[in-house]
Scaffold this motif. Structure first.
Motif, short mmCIF file in Angstrom:
data_model
loop_
_atom_site.label_atom_id
_atom_site.label_comp_id
_atom_site.label_asym_id
_atom_site.label_seq_id
_atom_site.Cartn_x
_atom_site.Cartn_y
_atom_site.Cartn_z
N PRO A 380 -1.13 -9.28 -9.08
CA PRO A 380 -1.26 -7.91 -8.57
C PRO A 380 -0.07 -7.55 -7.69
O PRO A 380 0.43 -8.39 -6.92
CB PRO A 380 -2.56 -7.97 -7.75
N ILE A 381 0.39 -6.33 -7.82
CA ILE A 381 1.57 -5.90 -7.08
C ILE A 381 1.26 -5.61 -5.62
O ILE A 381 2.17 -5.38 -4.81
CB ILE A 381 2.19 -4.66 -7.76
N GLY A 382 -0.03 -5.67 -5.26
CA GLY A 382 -0.43 -5.36 -3.89
C GLY A 382 0.23 -6.27 -2.86
O GLY A 382 0.53 -5.83 -1.74
N ALA A 383 0.47 -7.55 -3.21
CA ALA A 383 1.10 -8.46 -2.26
C ALA A 383 2.50 -7.99 -1.91
O ALA A 383 2.96 -8.11 -0.77
CB ALA A 383 1.16 -9.87 -2.86
N THR A 384 3.22 -7.42 -2.90
CA THR A 384 4.55 -6.88 -2.64
C THR A 384 4.46 -5.59 -1.83
O THR A 384 5.24 -5.38 -0.90
CB THR A 384 5.27 -6.60 -3.98
N PHE A 385 3.50 -4.75 -2.16
CA PHE A 385 3.32 -3.49 -1.42
C PHE A 385 3.07 -3.76 0.07
O PHE A 385 3.58 -3.06 0.94
CB PHE A 385 2.15 -2.70 -1.99
N PHE A 388 5.86 -4.05 2.68
CA PHE A 388 6.62 -2.88 3.10
C PHE A 388 6.01 -2.19 4.31
O PHE A 388 6.67 -1.35 4.94
CB PHE A 388 6.77 -1.92 1.93
N LYS A 389 4.76 -2.49 4.66
CA LYS A 389 4.16 -1.90 5.86
C LYS A 389 4.95 -2.31 7.09
O LYS A 389 5.20 -1.50 7.99
CB LYS A 389 2.70 -2.33 5.98
N ARG A 390 5.34 -3.57 7.13
CA ARG A 390 6.14 -4.05 8.27
C ARG A 390 7.51 -3.39 8.26
O ARG A 390 8.03 -2.99 9.32
CB ARG A 390 6.27 -5.57 8.16
N LEU A 391 8.12 -3.27 7.10
CA LEU A 391 9.43 -2.63 6.99
C LEU A 391 9.38 -1.20 7.52
O LEU A 391 10.24 -0.78 8.31
CB LEU A 391 9.90 -2.64 5.53
N VAL A 392 8.37 -0.43 7.10
CA VAL A 392 8.25 0.96 7.53
C VAL A 392 8.00 1.03 9.04
O VAL A 392 8.60 1.85 9.74
CB VAL A 392 7.10 1.65 6.76
N GLU A 404 3.97 6.98 8.19
CA GLU A 404 2.80 6.23 7.70
C GLU A 404 3.01 5.89 6.23
O GLU A 404 3.42 6.75 5.44
CB GLU A 404 1.54 7.07 7.86
N LEU A 405 2.78 4.63 5.88
CA LEU A 405 2.89 4.19 4.49
C LEU A 405 1.50 4.07 3.89
O LEU A 405 0.64 3.39 4.43
CB LEU A 405 3.61 2.85 4.40
N THR A 406 1.27 4.76 2.78
CA THR A 406 0.00 4.64 2.06
C THR A 406 0.29 4.03 0.69
O THR A 406 1.35 4.27 0.11
CB THR A 406 -0.69 6.00 1.89
#
Length: 698
Positions: A380-385, A388-392, A404-406
């Motif tokens: 699942p690509i969720g682990a990669t997504f 990016f929360k930390r990056l943002v 805010e990242l959704t």
């Protein structure tokens, strides 16, 4: 064997650190959620205990200081703040740095570790009273005990009638027990007096609690540590997980609890009614007591059933090294090639019906094996997504923006190799959205927007591809600024007439940047051209849409896998080529007479629309005359339709992708090779590059 355990710890630690980062970012958004705080604490506790067990004393000592602070947060003695989250994320990075340093034998920045630890100690009320050194950890680095198996306890909690006078709320204690694990609670109200004689300042209730937890009996005693003198408390183990047979009968439970005697039970057994009904009718117990015993029986039964199902699930799930999966897929690819050869031989020898039958059966089994092998590598690509929360968070704070990242479609699956190669392109796109797209809060308010901007990251399946969209609600692309910069860089001529889509695509030109000054984030002209190269290296495409003042959307279309693809086999002269079937729309016949009528203009009228085409025979300088009727393979790329003129279209083909040697990797128009059923090597066409070469030639 010890090395295997250490490697297992490193793998587990990385997973825990990834989960820890997610939990910290969630905790910042929901500071009152004690469940998330507990998740952070458990991750720290596991890293500390496992680290000490396998000789990573520096990690265990460092983590202990962080865990101490979160123990205070968990107990309500310290609040969650932005400062705490920022410091915790930094601590998470230091633990990862220590883990990586241990792998490569590098030195750890101890001064930075000490600074982080001192910052955590400053959060503790009263500071570090013990004056322990920065690397000290509990009990001289004694390893934490391993997590216990889940055990079910029966707890009878009977508070003293005057417990309210000491400021204790019994319901708060029960709530603490519920945090330890699955819990069934029954209140006994038989002692409540009639309303006229009721003493409201006294406690008339007592409780039976059935608790399943891995925390141990000490954790249960800790809950009641301040009221142990003001209550009657009994704690008994009723199921330690060692037995899977049916739990005790209702009568056994009532006798064991002391609610009935064995003699009374024997007298009731001679009657025909259920034991619970008989006990109530006889006035030996009240209905709540029977209900409590029944719920205990059901609770233990459900826990045992869940334990059995988890045991079955654990037995069918194993950790496999990624390299082994790569070898498996490579072997399946070789098998697909051999199966194609077998099918070809069987067709040539059709008179041998048994051989044809065997070939068809092998083909079916090979297809099933191929699909299953590829499914194993899907993640699942969720682990990669989530990365990016930390990056943002960090980058928006650095630039003074509120963003805010959704995310949507985190469950969408892709081949692990594709996911690994997607990380850097997505980082570049998101950084651009943060820096160039989202405005500062004051500018957004002046435009009537919310202070906080939004970046939406989504993924969805589309046939044999995945569509990944990065959309922001920022300022949008400035067509005039992009055009002016492209003219200044001599990418286009001042008189060039470009469509809106062509202007947006200029941002992918090497060295292109509209940033007014060079910063740590942007302005060096490196980024979007790297994104385009990486996506094309994955045989994917990029589509940009933007609206001035409303935001920008960048959509990446990525194939599900890079190992085995469905393709179209074509032939020019004696040479055969394959191209990805995902890019093919249709095939059109094109006669020599129609070519002559076009007077050298390489366009084809398809349903009243002109479609340009590229004669591959001429591009590849293949000698010989073409047949009277050729075929045009119509492809679609980045919203454009164009054709590839070939001699014959042979049909669909399962293509096992093989990389080209170093001498041929720079050949334009070719992205790899494959082996056909007859053993011959065939080149895979790089459709996007062929289109670019044709446009440049025009």
């Amino acid at each position: 064997m010890q090395d295997n355990f250490i490697q297992a710890f490193k793998d587990e630690a990385r997973e825990l650190l990834a989960d820890l980062e997610d939990a910290l970012l969630e905790m910042e958004e929901n500071p009152a959620d004690l469940g998330i705080v507990g998740r952070v604490f458990r991750a720290m506790h596991t890293i500390k205990g496992s680290g000490a067990m396998f000789g990573f004393d520096d990690i265990a000592g460092f983590t202990h200081n962080v865990e101490t602070v979160y123990d205070l947060v968990r107990n309500g003695e310290l609040g969650v703040s932005k400062e705490l989250v920022t410091l915790s994320l930094e601590a998470r990075d230091r633990i990862l740095a220590m883990l990586e340093a241990a792998e490569c034998g590098a030195a750890v920045d101890q001064a930075l570790n000490d600074r982080v630890i001192e910052a955590f100690r400053a959060l503790v009320p009263g500071g570090c009273a013990a004056g322990a050194p920065a690397n000290a950890h509990p009990a001289a680095a004694a390893p934490e005990p391993e997590e216990q198996e889940a055990v079910t306890y029966r707890i009878r909690f009977r508070p003293a009638p005057g417990i309210f006078c000491s400021g204790v709320n019994p319901l708060s204690l029960i709530a603490e027990l519920q945090e330890l694990g699955p819990c069934t609670v029954v209140a006994h109200a038989a002692a409540i007096a009639p309303l006229g004689s009721l003493e409201p300042e006294q406690c008339h209730l007592y409780w039976d609690i059935i608790l399943t937890t891995t925390a141990g009996e000490d954790a249960i005693n800790d809950v009641f540590i301040f009221v142990v003198d003001d209550c009657q408390l009994s704690i008994a183990v009723i199921d330690d997980g060692s037995r899977q047979d049916e739990y005790k009968k209702l009568g056994q439970i009532l006798i064991e609890r002391g609610d009935m005697t064995a003699q009374q039970m024997e007298e009731l057994l001679g009657r025909q009614k259920r034991i619970g009904e008989l006990a109530v009718e006889a006035g030996l117990v009240d209905p709540e007591t029977v209900t409590s015993a029944l719920l205990e029986q059901r609770h233990v039964k459900e826990v045992r059933q869940e334990r059995q199902s988890q045991g079955a699930e654990g037995a069918s799930s194993i950790r496999v090294a990624a390299e082994k999966l790569d070898v498996l897929v490579n072997l399946v690819g070789e098998l697909v090639t051999v199966q194609a050869r077998l099918s070809m031989v069987a067709q040539e020898l059709k008179k041998h019906a048994e051989l044809v039958s065997v070939a068809e059966e092998v083909e079916r089994l090979t297809n099933d094996l191929r699909d299953n092998a590829l499914d194993i590598r899907m993640l699942p690509i969720g682990a990669t997504f989530s990365k990016f929360k930390r990056l943002v968070r960090d980058l928006s704070a650095e630039l003074g923006k509120e963003i805010e990242l959704t995310t949507e479609g985190a469950e969408t699956e892709l081949d692990k190799t594709v996911i690994e190669k997607l990380n850097d392109p997505l980082v570049h796109v998101i950084r651009n959205s943060i820096d160039h797209g989202i405005e500062i809060p004051e500018a957004r308010e002046a435009k009537g927007k919310a202070r906080a901007g939004t970046i939406r990251l989504s993924a969805v399946h589309s046939g044999d591809s995945v569509l990944i969209t990065i959309k922001d609600d920022g300022a949008g692309l400035n067509a005039d600024a992009i055009r002016a910069k492209a003219v200044e860089r001599k990418i286009i001529s001042p008189s060039a007439e470009l469509s809106e889509k062509e202007i947006w695509n200029l941002i992918f030109a090497p060295g292109f940047s509209t940033a007014a000054k060079v910063t740590s984030v942007s302005g060096r002209g490196v980024g979007m051209d790297v994104v385009k190269q990486a996506i094309e290296g994955l045989r994917g495409t990029i589509d940009v849409k933007s609206s001035q003042g409303e935001g920008t959307s960048i959509m990446l279309k990525i194939p599900l896998t890079l190992a085995i693809i469905e393709s179209l086999l074509v032939q020019i002269g004696k040479d055969r080529f394959v191209l990805p079937l995902s890019m093919v729309d249709e095939c059109i016949l094109h006669s020599r007479e129609e070519i002559e009528k076009s007077h050298g203009r390489e366009y084809l009228m398809v349903r009243e629309k002109l479609v340009p085409y590229v004669p591959l025979r001429r591009m590849f300088r293949i000698p010989g005359a073409p047949p009277e009727i050729q075929q045009v393979v119509i492809c679609q790329l980045e919203g454009k339709r164009f054709g590839l003129l070939v001699d014959w279209v042979i049909g669909e083909h399962q293509t096992v992708i093989k990389s080209l040697g170093r001498m041929y990797q720079q050949v334009a128009g070719m992205s790899g090779a494959t082996i056909l059923g007859d053993g011959s090597v065939t080149l895979i066409l790089d459709v996007p590059t062929i289109m670019q070469l044709a446009e440049q030639a025009q």
